[in-house]
Design an enzyme around this catalytic site. Structure first.
Site, PDB file in Angstrom:
ATOM      1  N   LYS A  13       0.904  -1.325  -0.144  1.00  0.00           N
ATOM      2  CA  LYS A  13      -0.147   0.022  -0.016  1.00  0.00           C
ATOM      3  C   LYS A  13       0.886   1.211   0.072  1.00  0.00           C
ATOM      4  O   LYS A  13       0.893   2.240  -0.923  1.00  0.00           O
ATOM      5  CB  LYS A  13      -0.904   0.256   1.266  1.00  0.00           C
ATOM      6  CG  LYS A  13      -1.804  -1.123   1.503  1.00  0.00           C
ATOM      7  CD  LYS A  13      -2.536  -0.997   2.614  1.00  0.00           C
ATOM      8  CE  LYS A  13      -1.732  -1.180   3.939  1.00  0.00           C
ATOM      9  NZ  LYS A  13      -1.231  -2.195   4.385  1.00  0.00           N
ATOM     10  N   ARG A  88      -9.212   1.432  10.033  1.00  0.00           N
ATOM     11  CA  ARG A  88      -8.718  -0.123  10.144  1.00  0.00           C
ATOM     12  C   ARG A  88      -9.807  -0.867  10.845  1.00  0.00           C
ATOM     13  O   ARG A  88      -9.434  -1.866  11.168  1.00  0.00           O
ATOM     14  CB  ARG A  88      -7.358   0.068  10.846  1.00  0.00           C
ATOM     15  CG  ARG A  88      -6.471  -0.736  10.107  1.00  0.00           C
ATOM     16  CD  ARG A  88      -5.144  -0.594  11.007  1.00  0.00           C
ATOM     17  NE  ARG A  88      -3.772  -1.282  10.622  1.00  0.00           N
ATOM     18  CZ  ARG A  88      -2.809  -0.624   9.865  1.00  0.00           C
ATOM     19  NH1 ARG A  88      -3.042   0.453   9.570  1.00  0.00           N
ATOM     20  NH2 ARG A  88      -1.713  -1.454   9.556  1.00  0.00           N
ATOM     21  N   ARG A 127      11.746  -6.462   4.037  1.00  0.00           N
ATOM     22  CA  ARG A 127      11.532  -5.055   4.003  1.00  0.00           C
ATOM     23  C   ARG A 127      12.613  -4.467   5.003  1.00  0.00           C
ATOM     24  O   ARG A 127      12.883  -4.755   6.175  1.00  0.00           O
ATOM     25  CB  ARG A 127      10.230  -4.648   4.654  1.00  0.00           C
ATOM     26  CG  ARG A 127      10.185  -3.039   4.679  1.00  0.00           C
ATOM     27  CD  ARG A 127       8.579  -2.507   4.813  1.00  0.00           C
ATOM     28  NE  ARG A 127       8.036  -3.268   5.801  1.00  0.00           N
ATOM     29  CZ  ARG A 127       6.561  -2.958   5.948  1.00  0.00           C
ATOM     30  NH1 ARG A 127       6.002  -2.155   5.190  1.00  0.00           N
ATOM     31  NH2 ARG A 127       5.923  -3.590   6.796  1.00  0.00           N
ATOM     32  N   ARG A 160      11.693  -2.424  10.599  1.00  0.00           N
ATOM     33  CA  ARG A 160      10.673  -2.253  11.725  1.00  0.00           C
ATOM     34  C   ARG A 160      10.641  -3.097  12.753  1.00  0.00           C
ATOM     35  O   ARG A 160      10.696  -4.407  12.691  1.00  0.00           O
ATOM     36  CB  ARG A 160       9.387  -1.893  10.947  1.00  0.00           C
ATOM     37  CG  ARG A 160       9.250  -0.599  10.461  1.00  0.00           C
ATOM     38  CD  ARG A 160       8.243  -0.335   9.642  1.00  0.00           C
ATOM     39  NE  ARG A 160       6.808  -1.041   9.875  1.00  0.00           N
ATOM     40  CZ  ARG A 160       5.813  -0.884   9.072  1.00  0.00           C
ATOM     41  NH1 ARG A 160       5.650  -0.458   8.149  1.00  0.00           N
ATOM     42  NH2 ARG A 160       4.665  -1.602   9.512  1.00  0.00           N
ATOM     43  N   ARG A 171      -0.294  -9.946  12.870  1.00  0.00           N
ATOM     44  CA  ARG A 171      -0.813  -8.823  12.093  1.00  0.00           C
ATOM     45  C   ARG A 171      -1.703  -9.280  10.934  1.00  0.00           C
ATOM     46  O   ARG A 171      -2.641  -8.678  10.943  1.00  0.00           O
ATOM     47  CB  ARG A 171       0.277  -8.072  11.439  1.00  0.00           C
ATOM     48  CG  ARG A 171       1.211  -7.202  12.464  1.00  0.00           C
ATOM     49  CD  ARG A 171       2.354  -6.970  11.747  1.00  0.00           C
ATOM     50  NE  ARG A 171       2.185  -5.813  10.960  1.00  0.00           N
ATOM     51  CZ  ARG A 171       3.328  -5.489   9.887  1.00  0.00           C
ATOM     52  NH1 ARG A 171       4.495  -5.754  10.116  1.00  0.00           N
ATOM     53  NH2 ARG A 171       3.167  -4.486   9.228  1.00  0.00           N
TER      54      ARG A 171
HETATM   55  P1  AP5 Z   1       5.022  -1.532   1.609  1.00  0.00           P
HETATM   56  O1  AP5 Z   1       4.740  -0.525   0.422  1.00  0.00           O
HETATM   57  O2  AP5 Z   1       5.719  -0.962   2.850  1.00  0.00           O
HETATM   58  O3  AP5 Z   1       3.693  -2.330   2.288  1.00  0.00           O
HETATM   59  P2  AP5 Z   1       2.297  -1.856   3.052  1.00  0.00           P
HETATM   60  O4  AP5 Z   1       1.155  -2.399   2.704  1.00  0.00           O
HETATM   61  O5  AP5 Z   1       2.515  -0.129   3.104  1.00  0.00           O
HETATM   62  O6  AP5 Z   1       2.748  -2.436   4.557  1.00  0.00           O
HETATM   63  P3  AP5 Z   1       2.853  -1.941   5.760  1.00  0.00           P
HETATM   64  O7  AP5 Z   1       3.646  -2.988   6.754  1.00  0.00           O
HETATM   65  O8  AP5 Z   1       3.373  -0.380   6.215  1.00  0.00           O
HETATM   66  O9  AP5 Z   1       1.144  -1.833   6.333  1.00  0.00           O
HETATM   67  P4  AP5 Z   1       0.754  -1.986   7.818  1.00  0.00           P
HETATM   68  O10 AP5 Z   1      -0.569  -1.810   7.455  1.00  0.00           O
HETATM   69  O11 AP5 Z   1       0.759  -3.344   8.324  1.00  0.00           O
HETATM   70  O12 AP5 Z   1       1.219  -1.106   8.785  1.00  0.00           O
HETATM   71  P5  AP5 Z   1       1.227   0.495   9.255  1.00  0.00           P
HETATM   72  O13 AP5 Z   1       2.257   1.151   8.854  1.00  0.00           O
HETATM   73  O14 AP5 Z   1       0.021   0.937   8.207  1.00  0.00           O
HETATM   74  O15 AP5 Z   1       5.677  -2.902   1.203  1.00  0.00           O
HETATM   75  C1  AP5 Z   1       6.121  -3.877   1.911  1.00  0.00           C
HETATM   76  C2  AP5 Z   1       7.390  -4.273   1.353  1.00  0.00           C
HETATM   77  O16 AP5 Z   1       7.301  -5.008   0.023  1.00  0.00           O
HETATM   78  C3  AP5 Z   1       8.537  -3.399   1.171  1.00  0.00           C
HETATM   79  O17 AP5 Z   1       9.782  -4.159   1.362  1.00  0.00           O
HETATM   80  C4  AP5 Z   1       8.445  -3.084  -0.399  1.00  0.00           C
HETATM   81  O18 AP5 Z   1       9.620  -2.591  -0.851  1.00  0.00           O
HETATM   82  C5  AP5 Z   1       8.048  -4.487  -1.002  1.00  0.00           C
HETATM   83  N1  AP5 Z   1       6.964  -4.529  -2.186  1.00  0.00           N
HETATM   84  C6  AP5 Z   1       5.958  -3.432  -2.101  1.00  0.00           C
HETATM   85  N2  AP5 Z   1       5.440  -3.840  -3.071  1.00  0.00           N
HETATM   86  C7  AP5 Z   1       6.164  -4.726  -3.829  1.00  0.00           C
HETATM   87  C8  AP5 Z   1       5.921  -5.669  -5.167  1.00  0.00           C
HETATM   88  N3  AP5 Z   1       4.807  -5.314  -5.924  1.00  0.00           N
HETATM   89  N4  AP5 Z   1       6.628  -6.680  -5.240  1.00  0.00           N
HETATM   90  C9  AP5 Z   1       7.753  -6.712  -4.695  1.00  0.00           C
HETATM   91  N5  AP5 Z   1       7.891  -6.354  -3.471  1.00  0.00           N
HETATM   92  C10 AP5 Z   1       7.133  -5.324  -3.208  1.00  0.00           C
HETATM   93  O19 AP5 Z   1       0.840   0.279  10.308  1.00  0.00           O
HETATM   94  C11 AP5 Z   1       1.816   0.087  11.617  1.00  0.00           C
HETATM   95  C12 AP5 Z   1       0.967   0.012  12.663  1.00  0.00           C
HETATM   96  O20 AP5 Z   1       0.636   0.935  13.301  1.00  0.00           O
HETATM   97  C13 AP5 Z   1       0.014  -1.243  12.920  1.00  0.00           C
HETATM   98  O21 AP5 Z   1       0.244  -2.568  13.148  1.00  0.00           O
HETATM   99  C14 AP5 Z   1      -1.030  -0.542  14.053  1.00  0.00           C
HETATM  100  O22 AP5 Z   1      -0.408  -1.230  15.421  1.00  0.00           O
HETATM  101  C15 AP5 Z   1      -0.696   0.860  13.803  1.00  0.00           C
HETATM  102  N6  AP5 Z   1      -1.716   1.561  13.074  1.00  0.00           N
HETATM  103  C16 AP5 Z   1      -1.529   2.047  11.710  1.00  0.00           C
HETATM  104  N7  AP5 Z   1      -2.658   2.530  11.323  1.00  0.00           N
HETATM  105  C17 AP5 Z   1      -3.617   2.173  12.518  1.00  0.00           C
HETATM  106  C18 AP5 Z   1      -5.058   2.702  12.530  1.00  0.00           C
HETATM  107  N8  AP5 Z   1      -5.600   3.187  11.416  1.00  0.00           N
HETATM  108  N9  AP5 Z   1      -5.692   2.214  13.716  1.00  0.00           N
HETATM  109  C19 AP5 Z   1      -4.969   1.532  14.585  1.00  0.00           C
HETATM  110  N10 AP5 Z   1      -3.757   1.322  14.604  1.00  0.00           N
HETATM  111  C20 AP5 Z   1      -3.123   1.687  13.535  1.00  0.00           C
END
Ligand code: AP5
Length: 215
Positions: A13, A88, A127, A160, A171
């Site tokens: 994403k 979420r 990552r 991370r 997760r």
């Molecule tokens: P990347 O683009 O980083 O993936 P992402 O979907 O953004 O992953 P996240 O882990 O950041 O999402 P998440 O929802 O778990 O965590 P968030 O930070 O929002 O890509 C991933 C990897 O793959 C990278 O290495 C990239 O280079 C590679 N890649 C990407 N596309 C590719 C492709 N097509 N082919 C090959 N490789 C590829 O949240 C973190 C924490 O914050 C949560 O666990 C929670 O505790 C809290 N939090 C966040 N939002 C909320 C909310 N709304 N409510 C409550 N708690 C929240």
């Protein structure tokens, strides 16, 4: 140009949201990035958020709503935005509905990124991210130009705390039990578009552009 990016952890994403936001000239609002930044502060809120992030638990809905409301007060969201990782939970989706009604705004589309768990697992383990600007890298598919250093600002890359094999299972469970419930909320309104995230990043982006163009 008001998009929600929804999908399991590490489905890609953030990678896609950064690119589309830049192309459209709208802000990329990642709640994960906002929370990681907040957790570095010594304030009560910062310490509270840090506890949830370290435990890999969702931050409570009321805290999330006040963070989002504050972010919208910045005044750069009129033209559009990409909300990445929010809402979420169903409560957050309803909170966002109320906020947008007050602002006289409506969501244009919800992009749902889909990918098998085995691929997600591999993406998470490999990552590395820039702790300063949040840019994600992958040790095989999206390597930085210089090993271990962010292309954009030269900051040393980190893994991370939530990107470990054991935490990924938790997760993924959390995504299925809490976040997946958000999808029907928007499906009822005909706003959800599915994107195959199990392809190279440029191919995913081509599909994202096509979806956004078609509406
Ligand atoms: P990347 O683009 O980083 O993936 P992402 O979907 O953004 O992953 P996240 O882990 O950041 O999402 P998440 O929802 O778990 O965590 P968030 O930070 O929002 O890509 C991933 C990897 O793959 C990278 O290495 C990239 O280079 C590679 N890649 C990407 N596309 C590719 C492709 N097509 N082919 C090959 N490789 C590829 O949240 C973190 C924490 O914050 C949560 O666990 C929670 O505790 C809290 N939090 C966040 N939002 C909320 C909310 N709304 N409510 C409550 N708690 C929240």
């Amino acid at each position: 140009m008001k998009f929600l990016f929804v999908g399991a952890p590490a489905v890609g994403k953030g990678t896609q949201a950064k690119k589309l936001a830049q192309a459209l000239g709208v802000p990329h609002i990642s709640t994960g990035d906002i929370l990681r930044e907040c957790a570095k502060q010594t304030t009560d809120l910062g310490q509270k958020v840090k506890k949830f992030i370290d435990l890999v638990s969702l931050v409570p809905d009321e805290v999330m709503m006040s963070i989002i409301e504050e972010r919208f007060r910045k005044g750069d969201t009129q033209k559009g935005y990409i909300l990445d990782g929010f809402p979420r939970t169903t409560a957050q989706a309803m909170g966002l509905d109320m906020l947008l009604a007050r602002l006289n705004q409506a969501i244009t589309l919800v992009l749902l990124f889909e990918c098998p768990d085995a691929v997600i697992m591999e993406r998470i383990i490999e990552r590395r991210s820039c702790p300063k600007c949040g840019t994600p890298y992958h040790l095989r598919w999206q390597k930085p130009k210089v090993d271990g250093v962010c292309d954009k600002d030269g900051t040393p890359l980190v893994q991370r705390v939530d990107d470990t094999r054991t935490k990924v299972f938790h997760r993924l469970d959390q995504y299925r039990s809490e976040t997946a419930a958000v999808i029907p909320h928007y499906e009822k309104r005909g706003l959800v578009r599915r994107v195959n995230a199990n392809q190279p990043p440029d191919d995913v982006y081509r599909d994202v552009e096509a979806v956004v163009k078609k509406g």
